[in-house]
Design a protein around this motif. Structure first.
Motif, PDB file in Angstrom:
ATOM      1  N   ARG A  31      56.823  75.321  17.416  1.00  0.00           N
ATOM      2  CA  ARG A  31      56.123  74.303  16.620  1.00  0.00           C
ATOM      3  C   ARG A  31      55.289  73.440  17.555  1.00  0.00           C
ATOM      4  O   ARG A  31      55.727  73.100  18.658  1.00  0.00           O
ATOM      5  N   SER A  33      51.367  70.753  17.403  1.00  0.00           N
ATOM      6  CA  SER A  33      50.354  70.125  16.546  1.00  0.00           C
ATOM      7  C   SER A  33      49.466  71.174  15.885  1.00  0.00           C
ATOM      8  O   SER A  33      48.805  70.901  14.894  1.00  0.00           O
ATOM      9  N   ALA A  34      49.455  72.394  16.435  1.00  0.00           N
ATOM     10  CA  ALA A  34      48.613  73.468  15.878  1.00  0.00           C
ATOM     11  C   ALA A  34      49.311  74.236  14.767  1.00  0.00           C
ATOM     12  O   ALA A  34      48.693  75.091  14.134  1.00  0.00           O
ATOM     13  N   GLY A  35      50.600  73.973  14.552  1.00  0.00           N
ATOM     14  CA  GLY A  35      51.290  74.657  13.466  1.00  0.00           C
ATOM     15  C   GLY A  35      52.584  75.310  13.910  1.00  0.00           C
ATOM     16  O   GLY A  35      53.198  74.901  14.897  1.00  0.00           O
ATOM     17  N   VAL A  36      52.976  76.322  13.162  1.00  0.00           N
ATOM     18  CA  VAL A  36      54.219  77.060  13.418  1.00  0.00           C
ATOM     19  C   VAL A  36      53.855  78.491  13.759  1.00  0.00           C
ATOM     20  O   VAL A  36      53.020  79.108  13.080  1.00  0.00           O
ATOM     21  N   PRO A  58      47.983  75.492  20.414  1.00  0.00           N
ATOM     22  CA  PRO A  58      48.287  76.889  20.103  1.00  0.00           C
ATOM     23  C   PRO A  58      48.808  77.677  21.310  1.00  0.00           C
ATOM     24  O   PRO A  58      48.838  78.903  21.271  1.00  0.00           O
ATOM     25  N   ARG A  72      48.247  82.400  18.867  1.00  0.00           N
ATOM     26  CA  ARG A  72      47.543  82.956  17.700  1.00  0.00           C
ATOM     27  C   ARG A  72      47.294  84.447  17.852  1.00  0.00           C
ATOM     28  O   ARG A  72      47.330  85.188  16.883  1.00  0.00           O
ATOM     29  N   THR A  90      52.981  84.594  10.479  1.00  0.00           N
ATOM     30  CA  THR A  90      53.964  83.569  10.139  1.00  0.00           C
ATOM     31  C   THR A  90      53.482  82.780   8.931  1.00  0.00           C
ATOM     32  O   THR A  90      52.296  82.488   8.809  1.00  0.00           O
ATOM     33  N   GLU A  91      54.412  82.450   8.069  1.00  0.00           N
ATOM     34  CA  GLU A  91      54.056  81.645   6.891  1.00  0.00           C
ATOM     35  C   GLU A  91      55.118  80.572   6.690  1.00  0.00           C
ATOM     36  O   GLU A  91      56.320  80.832   6.812  1.00  0.00           O
ATOM     37  N   LEU A  92      54.644  79.395   6.390  1.00  0.00           N
ATOM     38  CA  LEU A  92      55.526  78.273   6.082  1.00  0.00           C
ATOM     39  C   LEU A  92      55.529  78.075   4.571  1.00  0.00           C
ATOM     40  O   LEU A  92      54.477  77.869   3.965  1.00  0.00           O
TER      41      LEU A  92
END
Ligand code: FES
Length: 104
Positions: A31, A33-36, A58, A72, A90-92
């Motif tokens: 995790r 700031s760019a996501g999961v 990332p 990524r 990956t999906e949240l």
């Protein structure tokens, strides 16, 4: 390819990583700031575990020699290796983290 529920957001440090076993494969959930992101938990240079490496935007930095990988697309930066690491779609969904992991 199989979709796996890996963790919830609370299971992973807000800026950091935690490894999970998926059918004997170590998958690192990161995790930042760019996501999961879900990535292979092994550096392509000298096969150190990436868990615990610094995560920034990332990127994750290998704890052993410091190669920076783009989470990524898996590409490394620098001259130590040109070999990418595996990254997983990956999906949240809500606070649950899912990733598509190859079956092999
Ligand atoms: S083992 Fe990761 S940079 Fe060398």
């Amino acid at each position: 390819m199989t979709r796996h529920r890996l963790a919830t957001l609370d299971d992973v440090p807000e800026t950091g990583s935690k490894a999970f076993d998926v059918d004997g494969r170590s998958v690192l959930v990161c995790r930042s700031s760019a996501g999961v992101f879900a990535i292979e938990n092994m550096c392509s240079h000298a096969y150190a575990l990436l868990e615990g490496g610094k995560v920034k935007g990332p990127y994750i930095f290998c704890p052993l020699h410091g190669i920076r990988f783009n989470m990524r697309d898996g590409t490394p930066n620098g001259t130590l290796t040109k070999k990418p690491i595996a990254v997983y779609e990956t999906e949240l969904i809500g606070d649950e983290i899912y990733a598509d992991i190859p079956n092999d």
